[in-house]
Design a protein around this motif. Structure first.
Motif, short mmCIF file in Angstrom:
data_model
loop_
_atom_site.label_atom_id
_atom_site.label_comp_id
_atom_site.label_asym_id
_atom_site.label_seq_id
_atom_site.Cartn_x
_atom_site.Cartn_y
_atom_site.Cartn_z
N LEU A 127 -14.63 13.48 -0.69
CA LEU A 127 -15.63 14.09 0.20
C LEU A 127 -14.98 15.03 1.21
N LEU A 128 -13.72 14.77 1.55
CA LEU A 128 -13.07 15.52 2.63
C LEU A 128 -11.94 16.40 2.14
N ASN A 129 -11.62 16.30 0.87
CA ASN A 129 -10.49 17.06 0.31
C ASN A 129 -11.03 18.03 -0.74
N ASP A 130 -11.08 19.32 -0.37
CA ASP A 130 -11.50 20.30 -1.39
C ASP A 130 -10.36 21.28 -1.70
N ARG A 131 -9.13 20.78 -1.54
CA ARG A 131 -7.96 21.62 -1.79
C ARG A 131 -7.85 21.97 -3.27
N ARG A 132 -7.23 23.11 -3.52
CA ARG A 132 -7.05 23.56 -4.91
C ARG A 132 -5.59 23.43 -5.35
N ASP A 133 -4.73 22.97 -4.42
CA ASP A 133 -3.30 22.91 -4.76
C ASP A 133 -2.94 21.51 -5.25
N ARG A 134 -1.67 21.15 -5.25
CA ARG A 134 -1.27 19.85 -5.81
C ARG A 134 -1.62 18.68 -4.91
N GLY A 193 -7.75 15.87 -8.63
CA GLY A 193 -7.80 14.50 -9.16
C GLY A 193 -7.18 13.46 -8.23
N ALA A 194 -7.37 12.20 -8.60
CA ALA A 194 -6.92 11.09 -7.74
C ALA A 194 -5.41 11.15 -7.48
N LYS A 195 -4.63 11.47 -8.51
CA LYS A 195 -3.16 11.53 -8.35
C LYS A 195 -2.77 12.55 -7.28
N ASN A 196 -3.44 13.70 -7.31
CA ASN A 196 -3.16 14.74 -6.33
C ASN A 196 -3.61 14.33 -4.93
N ARG A 197 -4.76 13.68 -4.86
CA ARG A 197 -5.27 13.28 -3.54
C ARG A 197 -4.41 12.18 -2.94
N TYR A 198 -3.76 11.40 -3.81
CA TYR A 198 -2.86 10.33 -3.34
C TYR A 198 -1.51 10.88 -2.89
N PHE A 229 -0.18 12.90 -0.71
CA PHE A 229 0.24 12.89 0.71
C PHE A 229 0.59 11.47 1.14
N LEU A 230 -0.28 10.50 0.85
CA LEU A 230 0.03 9.11 1.18
C LEU A 230 1.28 8.66 0.45
N GLY A 231 1.40 9.05 -0.82
CA GLY A 231 2.58 8.67 -1.61
C GLY A 231 3.86 9.21 -0.98
N GLU A 232 3.80 10.44 -0.45
CA GLU A 232 5.00 11.01 0.18
C GLU A 232 5.33 10.28 1.48
N VAL A 253 -14.35 1.01 -4.37
CA VAL A 253 -13.26 0.03 -4.50
C VAL A 253 -12.46 0.24 -5.79
N GLU A 254 -13.13 0.67 -6.86
CA GLU A 254 -12.38 0.85 -8.12
C GLU A 254 -11.34 1.97 -7.99
N ASP A 255 -11.65 3.00 -7.18
CA ASP A 255 -10.64 4.04 -6.93
C ASP A 255 -9.45 3.44 -6.18
N HIS A 256 -9.78 2.52 -5.26
CA HIS A 256 -8.72 1.93 -4.45
C HIS A 256 -7.89 0.92 -5.23
N VAL A 257 -8.45 0.36 -6.29
CA VAL A 257 -7.63 -0.49 -7.15
C VAL A 257 -6.50 0.36 -7.73
N ARG A 258 -6.85 1.56 -8.14
CA ARG A 258 -5.85 2.46 -8.72
C ARG A 258 -4.80 2.88 -7.68
N TYR A 259 -5.29 3.29 -6.50
CA TYR A 259 -4.33 3.64 -5.44
C TYR A 259 -3.41 2.47 -5.13
N ALA A 260 -3.99 1.26 -5.11
CA ALA A 260 -3.19 0.07 -4.76
C ALA A 260 -2.11 -0.20 -5.81
N GLN A 261 -2.44 0.10 -7.07
CA GLN A 261 -1.42 -0.06 -8.13
C GLN A 261 -0.25 0.89 -7.87
N TRP A 262 -0.58 2.11 -7.46
CA TRP A 262 0.48 3.10 -7.16
C TRP A 262 1.26 2.66 -5.93
N MET A 263 0.53 2.15 -4.93
CA MET A 263 1.21 1.68 -3.70
C MET A 263 2.18 0.57 -4.04
#
Ligand code: FMN
Length: 338
Positions: free
Chosen positions: A175-182, A186-191, A193-196, A225-235
């Motif tokens: 809802l808040l991220n309309d960036r076109r860069d990396r 998709g979810a991987k790209n939106r993650y 910044f947090l991943g870094e 929550v299902e999106d956050h399950v995926r983020y949590a796996q990456w975390m």
């Protein structure tokens, strides 16, 4: 279970009660700890909360939301936090600090200190500018510098504030991220910044690492929550020890609230991402907390407003569960369950 110890990474908590991060507005424009903070946190440590999570603490001056936010962007601030840690540790609590950047929600913006944002989407009619890639790298580095200061100040846990619509959440949220860069799409790209941030912190920090998320954004196109399950796996793969499951703050939509309303998020992320979670939100009594732990719905219980009402909430919870606390000697006879 509420009064059984919990080991997370190399941090040993004496019980499962965490004082939830709550902004106090006690600091001045310099972001320095005041004696009001010391009383506020020490009284909850004396009240037997196992983990005291300090309020949202700005990683840079620009990252503050208001002029009264606590800060950890310079050594003087870190020194006063180190003194607080000595006291809280002596009182038997472990300590955490919530590292935070206000992002688009900054209220005290000025020409020298503009609000930073993931995207150029306005915030309540106020214009916002999207961070450049260089700007993103600079803010991620501020989180890492803050982590180094938190390490030197003697904290046991760092919690990255990635919830409630603040800067890190902005990147995660469709809802808040309309960036076109990396950093967008998709979810991987939106993650990313947090991943870094998490990756950078893990390079300088070997103690407990939590991430606080808004596991539900209360909008059909937002994170669920299902999106956050995926983020949590990456975390988890990056060495995060625990996901602290909050919700909301991304849109103005007020969620339906009732006792334990966010517990299902902690339960599902715990089960499906196989990571420790903290449940928080309208958990009012020791018996309610005990149910959550015994049913395997979370590992740690966040207590916010009940601890503002009563710094000795844990003592009351122990009495109701008929648990005898290993308390300072002077209190022991008076804290006993009847
Ligand atoms: C006065 C106040 C300040 C808060 N400040 C923060 C904060 O700094 N960071 C954060 O992640 N949540 C913050 N919250 C949310 C709490 O951590 C917690 O999630 C919320 O109050 C729900 O839990 P409770 O029902 O036990 O109060 C704040 C809540 C209150 C009441």
């Amino acid at each position: 279970m509420l009064f059984t110890p919990l080991d997370l990474g190399n941090v040993h908590l004496k019980n499962r009660i965490m004082m939830a991060p709550m902004a106090t507005d006690f600091a001045g424009d310099d972001g320095l700890l005041q004696s009001e903070h010391t009383v506020h946190y020490a009284s909850r440590a004396l009240g037997q909360a196992g983990l005291i999570m300090l309020e949202s603490t700005a990683v840079s001056r620009q990252g503050r939301g208001v002029d009264t936010n606590l800060g950890i962007w310079n050594d003087e601030q870190a020194q006063s936090l180190a003194d607080l840690n000595v006291l809280l540790h002596r009182l038997g609590a472990k300590t955490g600090i919530q590292l935070w950047h206000s992002g688009r929600k900054k209220e005290n913006e000025s020409a020298e200190e503009p609000a930073l944002s993931a995207s150029a989407l306005p915030f309540e009619d106020l214009p916002r500018q999207a961070l450049t890639e260089a700007g993103i790298a600079r803010v991620a580095d501020e989180f890492v510098r803050a982590a180094r200061r938190a390490r030197d100040a003697g904290f046991d846990v760092i919690e990255v504030h990635a919830a409630h619509g603040f800067l890190v959440n902005e990147f995660l949220s469709p809802l808040l991220n309309d960036r076109r860069d990396r950093y967008g799409g998709g979810a991987k790209n939106r993650y990313r910044f947090l991943g870094e941030i998490v990756g950078g912190i893990r390079r300088v920090w070997d103690r407990g690492l939590f991430v606080r998320v808004s596991a539900e954004e209360y909008h059909p196109h937002g994170n669920h929550v299902e999106d956050h399950v995926r983020y949590a796996q990456w975390m988890k793969r990056q060495g995060v020890d625990l996901v602290h499951c909050s919700s909301g703050g991304v849109t103005r939509e007020a969620p339906p609230v009732y006792p334990g309303y966010q517990v299902p998020y902690a339960e599902r992320i715990r089960r499906e991402a196989d990571i420790s979670t903290a449940a928080v939100g309208l958990i009012e009594t020791g018996r309610q907390a005990e149910e959550i732990l015994r049913s395997g719905r979370a590992d740690l219980i966040g207590i916010g407003r009940p601890l503002l009402r009563n710094p000795f909430w844990a003592v009351e919870a122990a009495r109701s569960l008929k648990v005898e606390l290993d308390a300072p000697r002077v209190y022991r006879p008076y804290w006993k369950a009847e």
